[in-house]
Enzyme design. Structure first.
Site, PDB file in Angstrom:
ATOM      1  N   PHE A  26      22.107  19.252 -43.218  1.00 14.79           N
ATOM      2  CA  PHE A  26      22.044  20.465 -42.403  1.00 14.79           C
ATOM      3  C   PHE A  26      22.040  21.728 -43.247  1.00 14.79           C
ATOM      4  O   PHE A  26      21.590  22.772 -42.804  1.00 14.79           O
ATOM      5  CB  PHE A  26      23.225  20.504 -41.416  1.00 14.79           C
ATOM      6  CG  PHE A  26      23.082  19.513 -40.301  1.00 14.79           C
ATOM      7  CD1 PHE A  26      22.328  19.806 -39.182  1.00 14.79           C
ATOM      8  CD2 PHE A  26      23.702  18.280 -40.386  1.00 14.79           C
ATOM      9  CE1 PHE A  26      22.181  18.890 -38.163  1.00 14.79           C
ATOM     10  CE2 PHE A  26      23.571  17.345 -39.355  1.00 14.79           C
ATOM     11  CZ  PHE A  26      22.806  17.659 -38.251  1.00 14.79           C
ATOM     12  N   HIS A  77      14.922  14.985 -23.617  1.00 14.69           N
ATOM     13  CA  HIS A  77      16.171  15.432 -23.002  1.00 14.69           C
ATOM     14  C   HIS A  77      16.306  14.842 -21.597  1.00 14.69           C
ATOM     15  O   HIS A  77      17.178  15.247 -20.840  1.00 14.69           O
ATOM     16  CB  HIS A  77      16.198  16.963 -22.872  1.00 14.69           C
ATOM     17  CG  HIS A  77      16.416  17.672 -24.159  1.00 14.69           C
ATOM     18  ND1 HIS A  77      15.567  18.639 -24.613  1.00 14.69           N
ATOM     19  CD2 HIS A  77      17.376  17.562 -25.101  1.00 14.69           C
ATOM     20  CE1 HIS A  77      15.989  19.108 -25.768  1.00 14.69           C
ATOM     21  NE2 HIS A  77      17.092  18.458 -26.087  1.00 14.69           N
ATOM     22  N   SER A  93      25.771  26.166 -27.937  1.00 13.24           N
ATOM     23  CA  SER A  93      24.442  26.118 -28.531  1.00 13.24           C
ATOM     24  C   SER A  93      23.371  26.471 -27.505  1.00 13.24           C
ATOM     25  O   SER A  93      22.458  27.258 -27.782  1.00 13.24           O
ATOM     26  CB  SER A  93      24.187  24.729 -29.113  1.00 13.24           C
ATOM     27  OG  SER A  93      22.879  24.635 -29.609  1.00 13.24           O
ATOM     28  N   ARG A 108      26.482  15.203 -27.827  1.00  7.54           N
ATOM     29  CA  ARG A 108      27.146  16.307 -28.512  1.00  7.54           C
ATOM     30  C   ARG A 108      28.409  16.669 -27.762  1.00  7.54           C
ATOM     31  O   ARG A 108      28.454  16.594 -26.528  1.00  7.54           O
ATOM     32  CB  ARG A 108      26.191  17.497 -28.572  1.00  7.54           C
ATOM     33  CG  ARG A 108      26.630  18.543 -29.540  1.00  7.54           C
ATOM     34  CD  ARG A 108      25.500  19.492 -29.855  1.00  7.54           C
ATOM     35  NE  ARG A 108      25.946  20.404 -30.900  1.00  7.54           N
ATOM     36  CZ  ARG A 108      25.275  21.461 -31.247  1.00  7.54           C
ATOM     37  NH1 ARG A 108      24.130  21.745 -30.669  1.00  7.54           N
ATOM     38  NH2 ARG A 108      25.736  22.254 -32.181  1.00  7.54           N
TER      39      ARG A 108
END
Length: 170
Positions: free
Chosen positions: A164, A39, A69, A61
């Site tokens: 997913f 990250h 999230s 995103r």
């Protein structure tokens, strides 16, 4: 899966090769070619990765989805004095600390955008939402970028393995 050439789900957690949580010694001990994740903001990525031309698959995103999230990820750790609701939490994410509470989100995005323009051959920018919408298309993009030269059949198998909606066995 593209690097290994099969669609078997990796049993190691992503944290096993997470730059954010591993020492340089542990990272160096992972056999090459390494598939790492992070990250980190662009300016904290190890310089040798950027200088050597290491291929980077950068998954972004939609900001709204990222904020929601992260709020739900952090919610169990929040207390009444910090942020009770999403409305209380959002300014913290947009302000001095950023989405990961360690770095301003807008700075993070802007730095990677600048790097991408300067090193377009070294980075592939993907959007999480595009991966969900058409995983085969996006996996083909990764395949082309990495030069793994995998078949359309394997790419479809990888998309199915990573669906997913499919629960992963642990």
């Amino acid at each position: 899966m593209l690097k290994r050439g099969n669609s078997e789900y990796e049993t190691k957690t992503k944290e096993a090769a997470f730059l954010d949580f591993r020492s340089p010694e542990i990272i160096r001990s992972i056999p090459s070619p390494r598939v790492l994740n992070s990250h980190y903001p662009c300016k904290l990525v190890p310089r040798e990765m950027l200088q050597k031309g290491t291929k980077i698959v950068h998954v972004m995103r939609n900001p709204k989805d990222a904020f929601v999230s992260f709020y739900h990820h952090m919610k169990p750790m929040l207390n009444d004095t910090f942020a009770r609701t999403f409305q209380d939490f959002l300014p913290l994410m947009l302000g001095d600390y950023g989405i990961y509470m360690f770095y301003p989100w807008f700075s993070y995005v802007k730095e990677w955008e600048t790097f991408s323009k300067q090193h377009s051959d070294q980075i592939l920018n993907l959007f999480f939402e595009d991966l969900k919408e058409d995983p085969v298309r996006e996996i083909k993009r990764i395949n082309d970028f990495l030069g793994t030269d995998r078949s359309d059949d394997l790419i479809r198998q990888i998309a199915e393995s990573c669906d997913f909606k499919k629960p992963q066995e642990s």
